[in-house]
Motif scaffolding. Structure first.
Motif, short mmCIF file in Angstrom:
data_model
loop_
_atom_site.label_atom_id
_atom_site.label_comp_id
_atom_site.label_asym_id
_atom_site.label_seq_id
_atom_site.Cartn_x
_atom_site.Cartn_y
_atom_site.Cartn_z
N LEU A 177 -6.25 13.81 10.11
CA LEU A 177 -6.16 12.38 10.41
C LEU A 177 -6.87 11.55 9.35
O LEU A 177 -6.30 10.60 8.80
N ILE A 178 -8.12 11.92 9.04
CA ILE A 178 -8.89 11.14 8.08
C ILE A 178 -8.30 11.26 6.68
O ILE A 178 -8.28 10.28 5.91
N SER A 179 -7.80 12.43 6.33
CA SER A 179 -7.16 12.62 5.02
C SER A 179 -5.91 11.75 4.90
O SER A 179 -5.63 11.17 3.84
N ASN A 180 -5.15 11.65 5.99
CA ASN A 180 -3.95 10.81 5.97
C ASN A 180 -4.29 9.34 5.84
O ASN A 180 -3.61 8.58 5.13
N ILE A 181 -5.34 8.90 6.52
CA ILE A 181 -5.78 7.51 6.40
C ILE A 181 -6.17 7.23 4.95
O ILE A 181 -5.80 6.21 4.36
N SER A 182 -6.90 8.17 4.35
CA SER A 182 -7.32 8.02 2.95
C SER A 182 -6.10 8.00 2.02
O SER A 182 -6.02 7.17 1.11
N LEU A 183 -5.15 8.89 2.27
CA LEU A 183 -3.96 8.98 1.42
C LEU A 183 -3.07 7.76 1.56
O LEU A 183 -2.68 7.13 0.56
N TYR A 184 -2.73 7.41 2.78
CA TYR A 184 -1.82 6.29 3.02
C TYR A 184 -2.45 4.96 2.63
O TYR A 184 -1.74 4.00 2.30
N GLY A 185 -3.77 4.89 2.67
CA GLY A 185 -4.46 3.65 2.33
C GLY A 185 -4.93 3.57 0.89
O GLY A 185 -5.60 2.61 0.51
N SER A 186 -4.56 4.57 0.08
CA SER A 186 -5.06 4.62 -1.29
C SER A 186 -4.50 3.51 -2.18
O SER A 186 -5.05 3.21 -3.24
N LYS A 187 -3.40 2.89 -1.79
CA LYS A 187 -2.79 1.85 -2.61
C LYS A 187 -3.46 0.48 -2.41
O LYS A 187 -3.20 -0.45 -3.18
#
Length: 284
Positions: A177-187
């Motif tokens: 979950l936290i990795s996805n938040i980091s990935l999807y929010g990286s832009k």
């Protein structure tokens, strides 16, 4: 967004209890208090009252504490960055979106939960304000979660916030979950993630009550509810391993957090709940 039947759908069950407790404490709106929540509150009231009298703390008393810590952190971020965008995941019957939209009329604040709870929340918000934005309905562990981030402006900073969520997952799902938040929010120009977290209880009497309460929550929500971390350093390392640049852990006794103090890195035996502020800056 696609409506799905999630394996985590039973977690929403506890949102009724939490929502009613916030209403009882005077920090929520009557429309966000359900009859199911009232029944659950009455059911566990004797145990919670006993814990507060003889131990000085309980799961119930932590609800207001964690809510206020997260609210204070979000207010501070808004003061620093007025054009902040907010996504509250697993919003349940939290009054946060309603309160911030009321007090910060220009805020872009969206809420998200699984379909059944999103529908309940949407109906309640419509009674309060017919102009309330749609509550998004997405499974956090589906591909559709990525699409939610496309709703926001990547040129502006984004805050993702969750409350009463992370302890319901095992470490594998929590890292996902936290990795996805980091990935999807990286832009986004800057990405923040605010969440509460229940550490492993340290005091003997408190630990006994908290572990008993966790077993009840695990059974009611049919989840993997547990305590993962013993000290702030473990949390910080976990957050960084999941893709964030840094993760600050704020404990309740760090009352000067709002004035910019740095939290202590030692766990305190009387703390029931901590707050985590993870941050990631856009790569140039």
């Amino acid at each position: 967004m696609t409506r799905e039947l999630s394996r985590h759908r039973h977690i929403s069950f506890t949102a009724h209890y939490t929502g009613y407790i916030w209403y009882q404490m005077g920090i929520s709106h009557p429309e966000l208090a359900t009859s199911k929540g009232k029944s659950l509150a009455m059911l566990v009231k004797p145990v919670e009252s006993w814990a507060e009298k003889f131990i000085g703390a309980s799961m119930r008393s932590s609800l207001k504490q964690r809510h206020e810590m997260l609210d204070d952190a979000l207010k501070q971020l808004l003061e620093q960055t007025p054009n902040l965008q907010v996504l509250e995941i697993a919003c349940g019957l939290s009054p946060r979106g309603w309160w911030f939209r009321k007090h910060y009329p220009q805020i872009d604040y969206r809420e998200l939960d699984l379909p059944a709870m999103a529908h309940i929340k949407q109906q309640a918000l419509q009674q309060i304000d017919p102009n309330s934005p749609e509550v998004l309905s997405v499974d956090l562990f589906s591909e559709n979660f990525k699409q939610v981030f496309e709703i926001f402006d990547p040129k502006r900073p984004l805050v993702v916030i969750s409350e009463g969520l992370v302890n319901y997952f095992d470490l594998t799902h929590l890292k996902q979950l936290i990795s996805n938040i980091s990935l999807y929010g990286s832009k986004f120009r800057t990405l923040h993630y605010l969440t509460d977290l229940y550490p492993q209880p340290q005091g003997r009497r408190l630990a006994k009550v908290m572990w008993s309460s966790s077993k009840l929550l695990k059974w009611m929500s049919r989840s993997a509810f547990t305590f993962h971390f013993q000290n702030p350093a473990e949390v910080q390392q976990f957050i960084q391993n999941a893709g964030f640049d840094e993760g600050e852990v704020i404990q309740p006794a760090d009352s000067l957090y709002s004035k910019g103090s740095k939290p202590a890195q030692e766990a305190r035996s009387h703390d029931i709940v901590w707050m985590v502020h993870a941050q990631k800056k856009q790569r140039i």
